[in-house]
Design a protein around this motif. Sequence first.
Motif, PDB file in Angstrom:
ATOM      1  N   TYR A  59       0.109  -7.293  12.929  1.00  0.00           N
ATOM      2  CA  TYR A  59       0.941  -7.853  13.986  1.00  0.00           C
ATOM      3  C   TYR A  59       2.429  -7.844  13.624  1.00  0.00           C
ATOM      4  CZ  TYR A  59      -3.603  -9.561  15.488  1.00  0.00           C
ATOM      5  OH  TYR A  59      -4.917  -9.627  15.870  1.00  0.00           O
ATOM      6  N   SER A  60       3.256  -7.917  14.646  1.00  0.00           N
ATOM      7  CA  SER A  60       4.704  -8.041  14.438  1.00  0.00           C
ATOM      8  C   SER A  60       4.973  -9.281  13.602  1.00  0.00           C
ATOM      9  CB  SER A  60       5.427  -8.174  15.780  1.00  0.00           C
ATOM     10  OG  SER A  60       5.323  -6.995  16.536  1.00  0.00           O
ATOM     11  N   GLY A  61       5.871  -9.140  12.635  1.00  0.00           N
ATOM     12  CA  GLY A  61       6.235 -10.266  11.788  1.00  0.00           C
ATOM     13  C   GLY A  61       5.285 -10.504  10.639  1.00  0.00           C
ATOM     14  N   GLU A  62       4.273  -9.652  10.484  1.00  0.00           N
ATOM     15  CA  GLU A  62       3.282  -9.858   9.427  1.00  0.00           C
ATOM     16  C   GLU A  62       3.796  -9.340   8.081  1.00  0.00           C
ATOM     17  OE1 GLU A  62      -1.496  -9.394   8.614  1.00  0.00           O
ATOM     18  OE2 GLU A  62      -0.629  -8.740  10.524  1.00  0.00           O
ATOM     19  N   THR A  63       3.473 -10.089   7.028  1.00  0.00           N
ATOM     20  CA  THR A  63       3.785  -9.672   5.657  1.00  0.00           C
ATOM     21  C   THR A  63       2.507  -9.185   4.996  1.00  0.00           C
ATOM     22  OG1 THR A  63       5.586 -11.273   5.453  1.00  0.00           O
ATOM     23  CG2 THR A  63       4.665 -10.403   3.411  1.00  0.00           C
ATOM     24  N   VAL A  64       2.511  -7.942   4.547  1.00  0.00           N
ATOM     25  CA  VAL A  64       1.346  -7.340   3.902  1.00  0.00           C
ATOM     26  C   VAL A  64       1.613  -7.255   2.406  1.00  0.00           C
ATOM     27  CG1 VAL A  64      -0.079  -5.268   3.721  1.00  0.00           C
ATOM     28  CG2 VAL A  64       0.708  -6.063   5.965  1.00  0.00           C
ATOM     29  N   THR A  65       0.640  -7.702   1.609  1.00  0.00           N
ATOM     30  CA  THR A  65       0.788  -7.750   0.155  1.00  0.00           C
ATOM     31  C   THR A  65      -0.439  -7.141  -0.503  1.00  0.00           C
ATOM     32  OG1 THR A  65       2.093  -9.783   0.341  1.00  0.00           O
ATOM     33  CG2 THR A  65       1.201  -9.262  -1.825  1.00  0.00           C
ATOM     34  N   THR A  66      -0.235  -6.405  -1.587  1.00  0.00           N
ATOM     35  CA  THR A  66      -1.345  -5.844  -2.348  1.00  0.00           C
ATOM     36  C   THR A  66      -1.272  -6.315  -3.799  1.00  0.00           C
ATOM     37  OG1 THR A  66      -0.083  -3.856  -2.892  1.00  0.00           O
ATOM     38  CG2 THR A  66      -1.462  -3.779  -0.903  1.00  0.00           C
ATOM     39  N   PRO A  67      -2.419  -6.447  -4.474  1.00  0.00           N
ATOM     40  CA  PRO A  67      -2.433  -6.878  -5.876  1.00  0.00           C
ATOM     41  C   PRO A  67      -2.287  -5.686  -6.822  1.00  0.00           C
ATOM     42  CG  PRO A  67      -4.668  -6.676  -5.083  1.00  0.00           C
ATOM     43  CD  PRO A  67      -3.779  -6.318  -3.910  1.00  0.00           C
ATOM     44  N   ASP A  68      -2.297  -5.963  -8.128  1.00  0.00           N
ATOM     45  CA  ASP A  68      -2.330  -4.901  -9.126  1.00  0.00           C
ATOM     46  C   ASP A  68      -3.557  -4.025  -8.869  1.00  0.00           C
ATOM     47  OD1 ASP A  68      -0.116  -6.014 -10.265  1.00  0.00           O
ATOM     48  OD2 ASP A  68      -1.170  -6.963 -11.933  1.00  0.00           O
ATOM     49  N   ALA A  69      -3.379  -2.710  -8.920  1.00  0.00           N
ATOM     50  CA  ALA A  69      -4.448  -1.740  -8.684  1.00  0.00           C
ATOM     51  C   ALA A  69      -5.002  -1.819  -7.261  1.00  0.00           C
ATOM     52  CB  ALA A  69      -5.585  -1.910  -9.694  1.00  0.00           C
ATOM     53  N   GLY A  70      -4.295  -2.496  -6.373  1.00  0.00           N
ATOM     54  CA  GLY A  70      -4.731  -2.612  -4.984  1.00  0.00           C
ATOM     55  C   GLY A  70      -4.025  -1.627  -4.081  1.00  0.00           C
ATOM     56  N   GLY A  71      -4.270  -1.751  -2.776  1.00  0.00           N
ATOM     57  CA  GLY A  71      -3.616  -0.882  -1.817  1.00  0.00           C
ATOM     58  C   GLY A  71      -4.240  -0.989  -0.445  1.00  0.00           C
ATOM     59  N   GLY A 203      -2.410   5.711  -6.790  1.00  0.00           N
ATOM     60  CA  GLY A 203      -3.590   6.312  -6.194  1.00  0.00           C
ATOM     61  C   GLY A 203      -3.607   6.272  -4.684  1.00  0.00           C
ATOM     62  N   THR A 204      -3.081   5.211  -4.094  1.00  0.00           N
ATOM     63  CA  THR A 204      -3.097   5.085  -2.638  1.00  0.00           C
ATOM     64  C   THR A 204      -2.023   5.948  -1.989  1.00  0.00           C
ATOM     65  OG1 THR A 204      -3.958   2.816  -2.758  1.00  0.00           O
ATOM     66  CG2 THR A 204      -2.897   3.475  -0.696  1.00  0.00           C
ATOM     67  N   THR A 205      -0.848   5.994  -2.579  1.00  0.00           N
ATOM     68  CA  THR A 205       0.253   6.746  -1.970  1.00  0.00           C
ATOM     69  C   THR A 205       0.208   8.230  -2.290  1.00  0.00           C
ATOM     70  OG1 THR A 205       1.710   6.291  -3.861  1.00  0.00           O
ATOM     71  CG2 THR A 205       1.772   4.744  -2.005  1.00  0.00           C
ATOM     72  N   ASP A 206      -0.436   8.606  -3.395  1.00  0.00           N
ATOM     73  CA  ASP A 206      -0.435  10.003  -3.817  1.00  0.00           C
ATOM     74  C   ASP A 206      -1.810  10.642  -3.796  1.00  0.00           C
ATOM     75  OD1 ASP A 206       2.446  10.508  -4.941  1.00  0.00           O
ATOM     76  OD2 ASP A 206       1.855   8.533  -5.646  1.00  0.00           O
ATOM     77  N   GLY A 207      -2.844   9.875  -3.416  1.00  0.00           N
ATOM     78  CA  GLY A 207      -4.195  10.416  -3.393  1.00  0.00           C
ATOM     79  C   GLY A 207      -4.486  11.178  -2.121  1.00  0.00           C
ATOM     80  N   GLY A 208      -5.760  11.491  -1.902  1.00  0.00           N
ATOM     81  CA  GLY A 208      -6.181  12.238  -0.725  1.00  0.00           C
ATOM     82  C   GLY A 208      -6.190  11.375   0.522  1.00  0.00           C
ATOM     83  N   PRO A 210      -5.292  11.309   5.027  1.00  0.00           N
ATOM     84  CA  PRO A 210      -4.146  11.619   5.891  1.00  0.00           C
ATOM     85  C   PRO A 210      -2.857  10.997   5.363  1.00  0.00           C
ATOM     86  CG  PRO A 210      -6.039  10.905   7.185  1.00  0.00           C
ATOM     87  CD  PRO A 210      -6.378  10.656   5.751  1.00  0.00           C
ATOM     88  N   GLY A 211      -1.835  11.820   5.203  1.00  0.00           N
ATOM     89  CA  GLY A 211      -0.542  11.308   4.793  1.00  0.00           C
ATOM     90  C   GLY A 211      -0.395  11.072   3.317  1.00  0.00           C
ATOM     91  N   GLY A 212      -1.449  11.326   2.521  1.00  0.00           N
ATOM     92  CA  GLY A 212      -1.347  11.094   1.093  1.00  0.00           C
ATOM     93  C   GLY A 212      -0.727  12.258   0.363  1.00  0.00           C
ATOM     94  N   GLY A 213      -0.693  12.160  -0.957  1.00  0.00           N
ATOM     95  CA  GLY A 213      -0.139  13.243  -1.739  1.00  0.00           C
ATOM     96  C   GLY A 213      -1.063  14.445  -1.779  1.00  0.00           C
ATOM     97  N   GLY A 214      -2.381  14.196  -1.565  1.00  0.00           N
ATOM     98  CA  GLY A 214      -3.340  15.289  -1.535  1.00  0.00           C
ATOM     99  C   GLY A 214      -3.620  15.717  -0.105  1.00  0.00           C
TER     100      GLY A 214
END
Length: 236
Positions: A59-71, A203-208, A210-214
């Motif tokens: 939603y608009s105004g939402e803050t999304v947070t991930t932990p170590d090794a998360g995504g 792993g999440t930003t550069d992996g396989g 749609p839109g990833g590094g793979g």
Amino acid sequence: MSSLLRLIPICAALAVAIAGSNAFAESRIGGVSLKEYKGATGAPAGSPPAALYYANDVYSGETVTTPDAGGTVLQFHDNTLLRVGSSSTVVLDRFVYDPQSRTGDAAIKFTKGIFRFVTGDIKNKDNVKLTTPTATLTIRGTNFKLVVNSDGTIVEVKSGHVEVHPCGNSNETRLVGPGEAVQISTACNGVKAVALGNVPTDGTTDGGGPGGGGDEGGDHEPSAGSRGCGVCDGGF
């Protein structure tokens, strides 16, 4: 008469609840497109954090947070993808999109972490406002990685172009193209080139997917989520 009087407060309460529900629905801007749960949480404005599972709405105004090794991976109404890597925080100020005209307005603040942003169908990309503590970014049909850490901001472009406006009083604007990476430090002393090998990976930003590094396949099959289903009707 007494029965009618008792119904008045009930009807009023229902009206308030329906109005609140409609307002919440109107602020929905997309949903989670990553099937695997990797610890991401979302906190809509004024609400406590809750787990973000596959097909949950955001939603608009939402803050999304991930932990170590998360995504997690978010998909907005125009099919823009935002891949959120580990130990990251992003604020989804707004994402308004009209599918008829393919125009819209968006603002996203990247607080810390590592991300990949892949533009979707929105035509007026100048209206997509992306900011970090040290830079403002203007997209030009883009797939790029963004790193926000204690050293500043790194932008690495895979395709398209990104205009980078550094913090401070500088009038400098750098157009970053495919295969290039730049950094804007916390000292706000301009935009400097960075070797691609020095850009952090995740792993999440550069992996396989749609839109990833793979170039591997992605997650398309819908599945309901506890916060509301963004893909149950076939799309966000």
